[in-house]
Motif scaffolding. Structure first.
Motif, mmCIF file in Angstrom:
data_model
loop_
_atom_site.group_PDB
_atom_site.id
_atom_site.type_symbol
_atom_site.label_atom_id
_atom_site.label_comp_id
_atom_site.label_asym_id
_atom_site.label_seq_id
_atom_site.Cartn_x
_atom_site.Cartn_y
_atom_site.Cartn_z
ATOM 1 N N THR A 21 0.830 -1.212 0.000
ATOM 2 C CA THR A 21 0.000 0.000 0.000
ATOM 3 C C THR A 21 0.861 1.256 0.000
ATOM 4 O O THR A 21 1.821 1.351 0.767
ATOM 5 N N TRP A 22 0.507 2.204 -0.847
ATOM 6 C CA TRP A 22 1.094 3.550 -0.786
ATOM 7 C C TRP A 22 0.111 4.461 -0.070
ATOM 8 O O TRP A 22 -1.061 4.532 -0.443
ATOM 9 N N CYS A 37 4.733 4.122 2.715
ATOM 10 C CA CYS A 37 4.139 2.910 2.150
ATOM 11 C C CYS A 37 4.324 1.744 3.104
ATOM 12 O O CYS A 37 5.020 1.861 4.120
ATOM 13 N N GLU A 63 2.233 -0.347 -6.260
ATOM 14 C CA GLU A 63 1.620 -1.388 -5.433
ATOM 15 C C GLU A 63 1.592 -2.711 -6.195
ATOM 16 O O GLU A 63 1.248 -2.751 -7.374
ATOM 17 N N SER A 115 -8.506 -1.405 -7.420
ATOM 18 C CA SER A 115 -7.201 -0.957 -7.881
ATOM 19 C C SER A 115 -7.222 -0.277 -9.235
ATOM 20 O O SER A 115 -6.248 0.331 -9.640
#
Length: 514
Positions: A21-22, A37, A63, A115
């Motif tokens: 995850t960012w 992140c 990601e 996403s």
């Protein structure tokens, strides 16, 4: 000056990790030690802090990327430099947009487990003047439509992602010349617009599924799957055995779950090829691409049939008691609570009451575990012009009739307007679907994975019934409970439906907790 952010030491015998995850996107300001992140390894989750204060200039490892120790993750611009301006130098040369500052328009946050999206409609074209917060385009995700507003007033200098393009979270959509004036010459038809090669590469990097392919059929070791993968499997209703892990020692990563969810069921036969169509008939047909929402509905419904051991049990309920109660109090109820008293609040209360007695109907399967929920997040299926969505009334078991009616009304309106957020459609533990509003007399609802139960309501119809040895006419409704027989036995399903029937036919039982 740009400062490199690299993968920290991951621990003994751990040589690689996956970017999970960012928390920031290019152009965001960051403070020293602020989390940028999160990385996932075979053993632990590692957070990566910012080494300096400044602006996130570039994300190098998107990601889902697999990265080694000391690999480059991102670049931080120290000081107050505007990273966004630095990354759009090529757009600054766009003709007909004035001398204003160039600002990127990026894909907004799409929500948990989402996403990517598809650009469905552009409301503006290059050269058009736009106001701040004016809608530029509409994106379509698996669950909802998302409108993208302009971050500043100016001129739309360039469209990077034309209609039909699949874009990842935070990808660039367009460039705005802030404060620019004038109208640029119209470009060719939007369908001919194509993103630059560098943007294609950027998109491929963001959306792709890096990492080694699944290991061959060697004995699987006892490894811990990635936490994000476990969550994704639960949301998609996929068992661990259906996923081939691409991580170390066969560890399942988040992208492996996405791949398994999109793959056709092994046992499902291939769709039959379309038969021959005459030239005359072909001229009278219209071919329209399925929306992402419709594709997701189709996939999830089929997955539910393939995954769960789904059965349906039926009963009928005499609605006279509720109808009489509603007619007696509806005016006083609306006057006090400023909302109409409908039937749905009675069904929600009856179901939450029954779920306390039969908790397995409110549970879900997670691998080899059964997760029992000491709360009721009630999903209420709503039909919209784009398809069926299921907003969630959270903690419905703690709410009164008025609060339930208000919340259902609010969610229903937002659903029809396409304004539901991702959070409002996630986390449901049980669902009610009312086909009766469309005239359905009897149907078998399909489960909404990973839930284990769904109640189907139907049309209220006057029918002859025997009461006290006499044939009388009563307003009757058929009820259907579809359930996952893997964790809900027949006895539990029938008991649940009988308790719902009893509560509806004698609403006083709800007050007495009987």
């Amino acid at each position: 000056m740009a400062v490199e952010v690299k993968v920290p030491t991951l621990g003994e015998s751990v040589s690689e990790a996956t970017v999970a995850t960012w928390f920031k996107k290019p152009g965001d300001r960051v403070a020293v030690d602020e989390m940028l992140c999160e990385l996932e390894t075979d053993k632990v989750t590692v957070e990566v802090p910012s080494p300096v204060a400044g602006t996130l200039v570039e994300i190098v490892a998107a990601e889902g990327s697999s990265v080694g120790v000391n690999a480059l993750l991102a670049l931080i611009g120290e000081g107050d430099a505007d990273a966004t301006e630095k990354t759009v130098s090529k757009a600054e040369a766009a003709p007909g947009t004035g001398e204003g500052k160039m600002i990127d328009v990026n894909v907004p946050t799409l929500g948990e487990s989402v996403s990517e999206a598809t650009v469905s409609t552009w409301f503006k074209k290059p050269g058009d003047t736009v106001a701040q917060d004016e809608m530029l385009c509409e994106l379509e995700t698996d669950k909802v439509s998302v409108e993208v507003p302009s971050p500043a007033a100016g001129v739309l200098a360039e469209i990077i992602a034309p209609e039909g393009t699949t874009v990842a979270a935070n990808a660039r959509l367009a460039v705005i010349s802030e404060g620019g004036e004038g109208k640029a010459p119209a470009k060719s038809d939007k369908k001919d617009d194509k993103p630059a090669e560098s943007d294609k590469a950027e998109k491929a990097e963001a959306v792709g599924s890096p990492g080694a392919g699944p290991e061959e059929t060697k004995a699987r070791k006892d490894v811990e799957d990635a936490p994000s993968a476990k969550k994704a499997m639960a949301e998609a209703g996929i068992s661990r055995d259906q996923v081939s892990g691409s991580g170390k020692d066969g560890r399942v990563m988040k992208e492996d779950v996405a791949k398994a969810a999109s793959a056709p069921a092994p046992s499902a036969p291939a769709p039959a090829p379309r038969g021959p169509v005459s030239a005359d008939d072909a001229g009278r047909e219209e071919r329209v691409k399925m929306t992402r929402l419709r594709q997701t509905i189709a996939r999830r419904l089929k997955d539910a049939q393939n995954t769960a051991a789904m059965l349906t049990t039926y009963n009928e309920v005499d609605m006279k008691a509720i109808m009489d109660l509603r007619n007696e109090y509806k005016d006083a109820f609306e006057k006090k609570h400023k909302v109409k008293l409908g039937f749905m609040s009675f069904f929600v209360k009856a179901c939450t009451h029954a779920l306390k007695e039969v908790p397995e109907v409110n549970a879900e399967i997670d691998g080899t575990d059964v997760v029992y929920k000491n709360y009721v997040h009630m999903g209420v299926a709503v039909g919209t012009p784009n398809g069926l969505v299921v907003p969630v009334v959270r903690d419905a078991d703690q709410m009164g009739f008025a609060a339930i009616e208000k919340k259902i009304g609010e969610l229903g309106l937002r659903a029809r307007d396409g304004k539901l957020s991702m959070a409002e459609m996630q986390g449901g533990s049980f669902t009610i679907s009312n086909g009766g509003v469309y005239g359905s007399l009897m149907s078998s609802p399909i489960l909404n994975p990973p839930q284990s139960g769904i109640l189907g309501m139907h049309k209220i119809q006057d029918r002859p019934v025997v009461i006290g040895g006499q044939i009388v006419i009563r307003p009757m409704m058929y009820l259907a409970l579809s359930y996952d027989h893997r964790i809900v036995d027949g006895k539990g399903a029938v008991t649940f439906l009988v308790r719902v029937k009893e509560a509806l036919e004698d609403p006083r039982r709800l007050l007495m907790d009987l």
